[in-house]
Design a protein around this motif. Structure first.
Motif, PDB file in Angstrom:
ATOM      1  N   THR A 179      32.327  64.119 -36.892  1.00  0.00           N
ATOM      2  CA  THR A 179      33.431  63.329 -36.361  1.00  0.00           C
ATOM      3  C   THR A 179      33.236  61.861 -36.762  1.00  0.00           C
ATOM      4  O   THR A 179      32.154  61.466 -37.216  1.00  0.00           O
ATOM      5  N   LYS A 180      34.255  61.053 -36.559  1.00  0.00           N
ATOM      6  CA  LYS A 180      34.165  59.630 -36.879  1.00  0.00           C
ATOM      7  C   LYS A 180      33.047  58.966 -36.086  1.00  0.00           C
ATOM      8  O   LYS A 180      32.261  58.172 -36.626  1.00  0.00           O
ATOM      9  N   ASP A 181      32.947  59.290 -34.793  1.00  0.00           N
ATOM     10  CA  ASP A 181      31.894  58.705 -33.956  1.00  0.00           C
ATOM     11  C   ASP A 181      30.510  59.154 -34.406  1.00  0.00           C
ATOM     12  O   ASP A 181      29.550  58.362 -34.392  1.00  0.00           O
ATOM     13  N   GLU A 182      30.398  60.415 -34.805  1.00  0.00           N
ATOM     14  CA  GLU A 182      29.105  60.921 -35.282  1.00  0.00           C
ATOM     15  C   GLU A 182      28.691  60.230 -36.572  1.00  0.00           C
ATOM     16  O   GLU A 182      27.516  59.900 -36.765  1.00  0.00           O
ATOM     17  N   LYS A 183      29.649  60.006 -37.459  1.00  0.00           N
ATOM     18  CA  LYS A 183      29.350  59.302 -38.710  1.00  0.00           C
ATOM     19  C   LYS A 183      28.851  57.888 -38.438  1.00  0.00           C
ATOM     20  O   LYS A 183      27.914  57.411 -39.098  1.00  0.00           O
ATOM     21  N   GLU A 184      29.461  57.204 -37.488  1.00  0.00           N
ATOM     22  CA  GLU A 184      29.019  55.853 -37.131  1.00  0.00           C
ATOM     23  C   GLU A 184      27.617  55.886 -36.542  1.00  0.00           C
ATOM     24  O   GLU A 184      26.799  54.993 -36.803  1.00  0.00           O
ATOM     25  N   ARG A 185      27.333  56.911 -35.763  1.00  0.00           N
ATOM     26  CA  ARG A 185      25.995  57.060 -35.172  1.00  0.00           C
ATOM     27  C   ARG A 185      24.950  57.275 -36.255  1.00  0.00           C
ATOM     28  O   ARG A 185      23.878  56.677 -36.226  1.00  0.00           O
TER      29      ARG A 185
END
Length: 207
Positions: A179-185
């Motif tokens: 997900t977008k949030d996972e990629k940022e993490r």
């Protein structure tokens, strides 16, 4: 001559190599010493899924993730804080044409006994149906080389490998499945790992 401890001797040798002490200034001049920084890392990190059989391994390049420049920025920040001036360079030619007094090369390396884990990226491992398992982590494997104008000597740090757990149980097969949030993490974790690794190696130069 009195006895010199090994640490004092090593410091004197490096001081002679740099010819600059810690002021960042050329002898007899107000001009700061110029460091050329050569960043040899690949443009994009790897995404590595390791499974029981080599044929099942998945190793892809994350073409949408750009973190290479952070390596240059960490080195630049470290050197400018010492009073040096920093320029980006493609190779050591900047020593010969006079644009730089010193050069630091940021050199990617392979992680020991980890096929496909080169430079930086993300990885997890799942062998023997989960009996041997490493949860998702970022990795950075690198060394630094320092050379100076009018000298054949090169000082090379010992290779450093750093791993940072991301805090999830498993990576999907492809980066695009995050997900977008996972990629940022993932990205933030790798950026922090890059900064810590580069700072650790720079401190070994004692400049």
């Amino acid at each position: 001559m009195g006895y010199l401890s090994p640490f004092l001797f090593a410091g004197l040798v490096l001081l002679n190599f740099c010819g600059c002490g810690t002021s960042g200034m050329n002898d007899g001049s107000l001009d700061p010493i110029v460091f050329g920084v050569v960043n040899q890392f690949p443009d994009h990190p790897n995404y590595l899924k390791e499974k029981t059989f080599t044929a099942m391994h998945q190793n892809t390049i994350i073409e949408t993730l750009l973190v290479k420049d952070q390596l240059f920025q960490v080195v630049k920040q470290f050197l400018t804080a010492k009073g040096y001036r920093v320029i980006a360079a493609d190779n050591n030619e900047v020593l010969r044409d006079g644009r730089a007094d010193m050069v630091i090369e940021i050199v990617p390396r392979n992680v020991f006994k980890r096929d496909g884990a080169f430079g930086y990226g993300f990885a997890d491992r799942n062998f023997l149906l989960g009996l041997i398992k490493n949860k998702p982590h970022s990795y950075v494997a690198m060394e630094l080389k320092m050379s100076r104008k009018n000298s054949m000597r090169i000082i090379t740090t010992k290779k450093e490998e750093r791993f940072s757990a991301i805090g999830i149980d498993a990576m999907p097969d492809q980066w695009t499945q995050l997900t977008k949030d996972e990629k940022e993490r993932f990205k933030k974790n790798l950026q922090e790992n890059i900064a810590k690794t580069a700072d650790l190696l720079l401190l070994r130069f004692k400049i």
